[in-house]
Design a protein around this motif. Structure first.
Motif, PDB file in Angstrom:
ATOM      1  N   LYS A 119       0.832  -1.208   0.000  1.00  0.00           N
ATOM      2  CA  LYS A 119       0.000   0.000   0.000  1.00  0.00           C
ATOM      3  C   LYS A 119       0.869   1.261   0.000  1.00  0.00           C
ATOM      4  O   LYS A 119       1.741   1.435   0.842  1.00  0.00           O
ATOM      5  N   GLY A 120       0.658   2.145  -0.983  1.00  0.00           N
ATOM      6  CA  GLY A 120       1.346   3.419  -1.022  1.00  0.00           C
ATOM      7  C   GLY A 120       2.803   3.359  -1.447  1.00  0.00           C
ATOM      8  O   GLY A 120       3.524   4.350  -1.296  1.00  0.00           O
ATOM      9  N   ASN A 141      -3.789  -0.306  -8.636  1.00  0.00           N
ATOM     10  CA  ASN A 141      -4.636   0.862  -8.428  1.00  0.00           C
ATOM     11  C   ASN A 141      -5.193   0.864  -7.003  1.00  0.00           C
ATOM     12  O   ASN A 141      -5.190   1.894  -6.317  1.00  0.00           O
ATOM     13  N   GLU A 142      -5.641  -0.289  -6.545  1.00  0.00           N
ATOM     14  CA  GLU A 142      -6.212  -0.400  -5.207  1.00  0.00           C
ATOM     15  C   GLU A 142      -5.153  -0.212  -4.126  1.00  0.00           C
ATOM     16  O   GLU A 142      -5.469   0.208  -3.015  1.00  0.00           O
ATOM     17  N   CYS A 143      -3.906  -0.513  -4.460  1.00  0.00           N
ATOM     18  CA  CYS A 143      -2.804  -0.296  -3.521  1.00  0.00           C
ATOM     19  C   CYS A 143      -2.367   1.166  -3.485  1.00  0.00           C
ATOM     20  O   CYS A 143      -1.569   1.557  -2.626  1.00  0.00           O
ATOM     21  N   GLU A 144      -2.849   1.961  -4.433  1.00  0.00           N
ATOM     22  CA  GLU A 144      -2.512   3.381  -4.530  1.00  0.00           C
ATOM     23  C   GLU A 144      -1.004   3.598  -4.625  1.00  0.00           C
ATOM     24  O   GLU A 144      -0.453   4.522  -4.014  1.00  0.00           O
ATOM     25  N   VAL A 145      -0.332   2.713  -5.379  1.00  0.00           N
ATOM     26  CA  VAL A 145       1.096   2.908  -5.594  1.00  0.00           C
ATOM     27  C   VAL A 145       1.292   4.063  -6.570  1.00  0.00           C
ATOM     28  O   VAL A 145       0.441   4.336  -7.416  1.00  0.00           O
ATOM     29  N   LYS A 146       2.420   4.731  -6.452  1.00  0.00           N
ATOM     30  CA  LYS A 146       2.654   5.901  -7.300  1.00  0.00           C
ATOM     31  C   LYS A 146       2.971   5.511  -8.745  1.00  0.00           C
ATOM     32  O   LYS A 146       2.568   6.183  -9.686  1.00  0.00           O
ATOM     33  N   GLU A 147       3.717   4.421  -8.907  1.00  0.00           N
ATOM     34  CA  GLU A 147       4.077   3.960 -10.240  1.00  0.00           C
ATOM     35  C   GLU A 147       4.097   2.439 -10.237  1.00  0.00           C
ATOM     36  O   GLU A 147       4.566   1.819  -9.279  1.00  0.00           O
TER      37      GLU A 147
END
Length: 314
Positions: A244-245, A279-285
């Motif tokens: 996450k993130g 997308n659900e992990c909200e990673v930047k790239e």
């Protein structure tokens, strides 16, 4: 900032090199064919992280080892259950009558569970395993610590998150004092949350907290590598918990969407599924990797298009 380089071509078995800034030592994720990996890079590897021991992720271990033997270094190998026995079997398959016992040492860290890591030592010429200890963390040094998730690929498949250590910078333009060893002492007090630490600056003693405003904590870069995994909710919950993130994640995207039935049968992921979980992990790239060898470059483009569409939430 941590940097990753894919060292294998489209139809080759996967291998990723992770380089650490200001360090001559690097990390290797999986031991695929990797024709882009140089001897010099292999010799700089201080730790190897194996996701699982299917042949396309483990076949080049001998080639890696070939260029490490004789270094006299300790190399760490992390991997799933029974990795110690598989490494031992590979090493014992050769004749070692001309190799000194100090030629190299491998420290093998077997991931039994989230809380149980068995640590073994093995060295030439007899390559007999020695259980050293059991610990509850995988890997940490002055540069990074490594978290992980145990995913289902009809066998354990380890996904790794490399977390660069946080750093503290000093704003010298905002200080009226000359630079000196007091700055490093101040940083140490800040990192230890020791407000009452006494800092001497130009013959005067101050409380460290009086200068904490001159410091900025910089969050360490987080780089993930997620190899083979089945498309299932249990895997995705584990991925979300660890990744996450994250700043950047390389994730297995073995099949095109139209071939997702093969993905189900073979416990792999497919393009839009990998993009969606990122997308659900909200990673930047996020970057899709490790495509089936059945595909050509045009198929890779199709996979990437579907992946990024899902990653962007379209």
């Amino acid at each position: 900032m941590l940097q990753a380089e894919i060292k294998s071509l489209l139809k080759e078995d996967i291998s990723i090199l992770i380089k650490v800034p200001n360090s001559a030592k690097h990390y290797l994720c999986d031991c695929g064919e990797a024709s882009l990996l140089t001897v010099k890079e292999v010799q700089s590897v201080s730790a190897v992280f194996i996701s699982h021991t299917h042949i396309d992720h483990f076949s080049n271990f001998d080639g890696i080892f070939r260029h490490q033997i004789g270094s006299g270094e300790k190399i760490v190998i992390c991997g799933p259950k029974n990795i110690h026995q598989q490494i031992e079997a590979r090493l014992k398959s050769y004749t070692w009558n001309l190799i000194d016992e100090n030629a190299i040492v491998y420290e093998i860290r077997e991931i039994v569970s989230r809380e149980e890591i068995n640590v073994y030592k093995i060295h030439p010429p007899h390559w007999n395993l020695e259980l050293i200890k059991t610990q509850n963390f995988l890997f940490e040094n002055e540069y990074v610590n490594v978290d992980f998730a145990i995913l289902d690929h009809k066998t354990d498949s380890i996904a790794y998150l490399f977390k660069e250590k946080d750093s503290v910078t000093f704003n010298e333009n905002a200080s009226e004092f000359k630079k000196g060893k007091w700055i490093s002492e101040l940083k140490t007090a800040f990192e230890n949350n020791d407000s009452d630490k006494e800092i001497q600056i130009e013959e005067t003693v101050y409380r460290a907290s009086a200068f904490f405003h001159l410091l900025t904590r910089n969050t360490g870069y987080k780089l993930g590598v997620i190899m083979d995994h089945a498309v299932c909710e249990d895997n995705y919950e584990k991925i979300k918990t660890v990744f996450k993130g994250a700043d950047l994640v390389y994730i297995e995207t073995f099949y095109k969407d139209e071939d997702q039935e093969f993905a189900k049968i073979n416990y792999h992921s497919f393009a839009s599924a990998s993009g969606k979980v990122m997308n659900e992990c909200e990673v930047k790239e996020a970057i899709p990797i490790h495509f089936s060898r059945r595909y050509v470059e045009s198929d890779q483009l199709e996979i990437e298009t579907a992946f990024y569409k899902a990653f962007q939430g379209n």
